[in-house]
Design an enzyme around this catalytic site. Sequence first.
Site, PDB file in Angstrom:
ATOM      1  N   LYS A  13       0.835  -1.212   0.000  1.00  0.00           N
ATOM      2  CA  LYS A  13       0.000   0.000   0.000  1.00  0.00           C
ATOM      3  C   LYS A  13       0.871   1.265   0.000  1.00  0.00           C
ATOM      4  O   LYS A  13       0.639   2.180  -0.775  1.00  0.00           O
ATOM      5  CB  LYS A  13      -0.929   0.014   1.223  1.00  0.00           C
ATOM      6  N   ARG A  88     -10.086   0.658   8.072  1.00  0.00           N
ATOM      7  CA  ARG A  88      -9.557  -0.639   8.465  1.00  0.00           C
ATOM      8  C   ARG A  88     -10.562  -1.484   9.231  1.00  0.00           C
ATOM      9  O   ARG A  88     -10.249  -2.595   9.651  1.00  0.00           O
ATOM     10  CB  ARG A  88      -8.372  -0.392   9.395  1.00  0.00           C
ATOM     11  N   ARG A 124      11.944  -5.082   5.734  1.00  0.00           N
ATOM     12  CA  ARG A 124      11.648  -3.704   5.316  1.00  0.00           C
ATOM     13  C   ARG A 124      12.533  -2.715   6.088  1.00  0.00           C
ATOM     14  O   ARG A 124      12.767  -2.872   7.282  1.00  0.00           O
ATOM     15  CB  ARG A 124      10.188  -3.378   5.600  1.00  0.00           C
ATOM     16  N   ARG A 157      10.869  -0.708  11.494  1.00  0.00           N
ATOM     17  CA  ARG A 157       9.719  -0.358  12.327  1.00  0.00           C
ATOM     18  C   ARG A 157       9.599  -1.307  13.521  1.00  0.00           C
ATOM     19  O   ARG A 157       9.844  -2.496  13.398  1.00  0.00           O
ATOM     20  CB  ARG A 157       8.433  -0.426  11.484  1.00  0.00           C
ATOM     21  N   ARG A 168      -0.484  -8.743  13.564  1.00  0.00           N
ATOM     22  CA  ARG A 168      -1.093  -7.802  12.605  1.00  0.00           C
ATOM     23  C   ARG A 168      -1.845  -8.551  11.508  1.00  0.00           C
ATOM     24  O   ARG A 168      -2.891  -8.110  11.045  1.00  0.00           O
ATOM     25  CB  ARG A 168      -0.017  -6.907  11.986  1.00  0.00           C
TER      26      ARG A 168
HETATM   27  P1  AP5 Z   1       4.857  -1.542   1.967  1.00  0.00           P
HETATM   28  O1  AP5 Z   1       4.549  -0.793   0.711  1.00  0.00           O
HETATM   29  O2  AP5 Z   1       5.505  -0.804   3.081  1.00  0.00           O
HETATM   30  O3  AP5 Z   1       3.545  -2.319   2.451  1.00  0.00           O
HETATM   31  P2  AP5 Z   1       2.272  -1.764   3.216  1.00  0.00           P
HETATM   32  O4  AP5 Z   1       1.083  -2.484   2.670  1.00  0.00           O
HETATM   33  O5  AP5 Z   1       2.241  -0.267   3.194  1.00  0.00           O
HETATM   34  O6  AP5 Z   1       2.586  -2.341   4.643  1.00  0.00           O
HETATM   35  P3  AP5 Z   1       2.447  -1.681   6.083  1.00  0.00           P
HETATM   36  O7  AP5 Z   1       3.140  -2.620   7.019  1.00  0.00           O
HETATM   37  O8  AP5 Z   1       2.887  -0.262   6.112  1.00  0.00           O
HETATM   38  O9  AP5 Z   1       0.921  -1.758   6.266  1.00  0.00           O
HETATM   39  P4  AP5 Z   1       0.153  -1.777   7.566  1.00  0.00           P
HETATM   40  O10 AP5 Z   1      -1.209  -1.658   7.008  1.00  0.00           O
HETATM   41  O11 AP5 Z   1       0.366  -2.892   8.496  1.00  0.00           O
HETATM   42  O12 AP5 Z   1       0.796  -0.541   8.366  1.00  0.00           O
HETATM   43  P5  AP5 Z   1       0.308   0.951   8.629  1.00  0.00           P
HETATM   44  O13 AP5 Z   1       1.493   1.807   8.618  1.00  0.00           O
HETATM   45  O14 AP5 Z   1      -0.846   1.325   7.766  1.00  0.00           O
HETATM   46  O15 AP5 Z   1       5.764  -2.794   1.551  1.00  0.00           O
HETATM   47  C1  AP5 Z   1       6.334  -3.635   2.552  1.00  0.00           C
HETATM   48  C2  AP5 Z   1       7.766  -4.052   2.123  1.00  0.00           C
HETATM   49  O16 AP5 Z   1       7.691  -4.816   0.908  1.00  0.00           O
HETATM   50  C3  AP5 Z   1       8.705  -2.876   1.818  1.00  0.00           C
HETATM   51  O17 AP5 Z   1       9.997  -3.231   2.239  1.00  0.00           O
HETATM   52  C4  AP5 Z   1       8.657  -2.739   0.290  1.00  0.00           C
HETATM   53  O18 AP5 Z   1       9.875  -2.224  -0.231  1.00  0.00           O
HETATM   54  C5  AP5 Z   1       8.437  -4.198  -0.132  1.00  0.00           C
HETATM   55  N1  AP5 Z   1       7.622  -4.323  -1.333  1.00  0.00           N
HETATM   56  C6  AP5 Z   1       6.506  -3.636  -1.673  1.00  0.00           C
HETATM   57  N2  AP5 Z   1       6.003  -4.066  -2.854  1.00  0.00           N
HETATM   58  C7  AP5 Z   1       6.818  -5.084  -3.243  1.00  0.00           C
HETATM   59  C8  AP5 Z   1       6.832  -5.948  -4.379  1.00  0.00           C
HETATM   60  N3  AP5 Z   1       5.902  -5.864  -5.330  1.00  0.00           N
HETATM   61  N4  AP5 Z   1       7.829  -6.883  -4.453  1.00  0.00           N
HETATM   62  C9  AP5 Z   1       8.771  -6.978  -3.495  1.00  0.00           C
HETATM   63  N5  AP5 Z   1       8.809  -6.174  -2.403  1.00  0.00           N
HETATM   64  C10 AP5 Z   1       7.848  -5.237  -2.283  1.00  0.00           C
HETATM   65  O19 AP5 Z   1      -0.281   0.816  10.109  1.00  0.00           O
HETATM   66  C11 AP5 Z   1       0.555   0.534  11.213  1.00  0.00           C
HETATM   67  C12 AP5 Z   1      -0.293   0.452  12.474  1.00  0.00           C
HETATM   68  O20 AP5 Z   1      -0.935   1.715  12.724  1.00  0.00           O
HETATM   69  C13 AP5 Z   1      -1.442  -0.572  12.448  1.00  0.00           C
HETATM   70  O21 AP5 Z   1      -1.018  -1.882  12.783  1.00  0.00           O
HETATM   71  C14 AP5 Z   1      -2.393   0.029  13.489  1.00  0.00           C
HETATM   72  O22 AP5 Z   1      -1.971  -0.251  14.787  1.00  0.00           O
HETATM   73  C15 AP5 Z   1      -2.241   1.533  13.259  1.00  0.00           C
HETATM   74  N6  AP5 Z   1      -3.234   2.024  12.288  1.00  0.00           N
HETATM   75  C16 AP5 Z   1      -2.973   2.564  11.062  1.00  0.00           C
HETATM   76  N7  AP5 Z   1      -4.111   2.889  10.446  1.00  0.00           N
HETATM   77  C17 AP5 Z   1      -5.120   2.558  11.278  1.00  0.00           C
HETATM   78  C18 AP5 Z   1      -6.535   2.627  11.198  1.00  0.00           C
HETATM   79  N8  AP5 Z   1      -7.152   3.108  10.111  1.00  0.00           N
HETATM   80  N9  AP5 Z   1      -7.273   2.182  12.236  1.00  0.00           N
HETATM   81  C19 AP5 Z   1      -6.674   1.697  13.347  1.00  0.00           C
HETATM   82  N10 AP5 Z   1      -5.357   1.584  13.498  1.00  0.00           N
HETATM   83  C20 AP5 Z   1      -4.563   2.009  12.476  1.00  0.00           C
END
Ligand code: AP5
Length: 213
Positions: A13, A88, A124, A157, A168
């Site tokens: 994402k 979410r 990552r 992270r 998660r």
């Molecule tokens: P990346 O692009 O970083 O993946 P992502 O889907 O963004 O993963 P996140 O871990 O950031 O998502 P998340 O939803 O758990 O975390 P968030 O920050 O939103 O890619 C991951 C890795 O893969 C990278 O190293 C990248 O280089 C690599 N990669 C990407 N594409 C690739 C490909 N095609 N091939 C190979 N490698 C690739 O949320 C964190 C926390 O915040 C949550 O757990 C929760 O506690 C809180 N939170 C956030 N939003 C909310 C909400 N709306 N409600 C409640 N709590 C929330």
Amino acid sequence: MKLILLGPPGSGKGTQSRRICERYKVPQISTGEIFREAIRERTPLGLKAKTYINAGQLVPDQLVIDIIEDRISRQDCKNGFVLDGFPRTVGQAEALSKMANASGVFTISFQVNEDELVKRLSSRRTCKDCGTGYHLLFSPPKKEGKCDQCGGNLYQRDDDKPETIRKRLTVYKNQTAPVSEYYKKLGKLASVDGMGEVNKIFGLIEKAIEDLT
Ligand code: AP5
């Protein structure tokens, strides 16, 4: 263009939303990044969010709903936005549907298998200064520990530890996967294969955006 990116942790994402925002000239709104910044700055929001995030749990709905309502009402969201990490829960999706600047949102949902998600998250790295994302195997920085773009330090992270990753993924299945159904029923969902090369996936996203708009 008002777009929601849905998908499990590690599905790409953040990686893809940065590209989409550059291409379509709309702001990226990452709730995870908003919380991490608040944690770094030790604000009251950061203190509240930290316990949930480090345990791999979701931050309570009302906290995040208020943040998004305020953020998408700002001037820079007039022509659209990309939501990365929101909604979410079905409760968050329902709240979004009632927000003034949210009419016309559509959703792209990424499909990636669990082995790949764990591989992506455990290696990552992110730049502390500009937020550029790296992967130690798939897209490593040229110089170890340093960002290619700005020379900033790279960090791992806190929620990318193996036990938190597992938590998660479970939270995603139980609380976030139903959000896809919510948008599917409204006819506002496109599914994109998130496996494979980053540029190839971006091509699929461009096609889905064309079809949905
Ligand atoms: P990346 O692009 O970083 O993946 P992502 O889907 O963004 O993963 P996140 O871990 O950031 O998502 P998340 O939803 O758990 O975390 P968030 O920050 O939103 O890619 C991951 C890795 O893969 C990278 O190293 C990248 O280089 C690599 N990669 C990407 N594409 C690739 C490909 N095609 N091939 C190979 N490698 C690739 O949320 C964190 C926390 O915040 C949550 O757990 C929760 O506690 C809180 N939170 C956030 N939003 C909310 C909400 N709306 N409600 C409640 N709590 C929330």
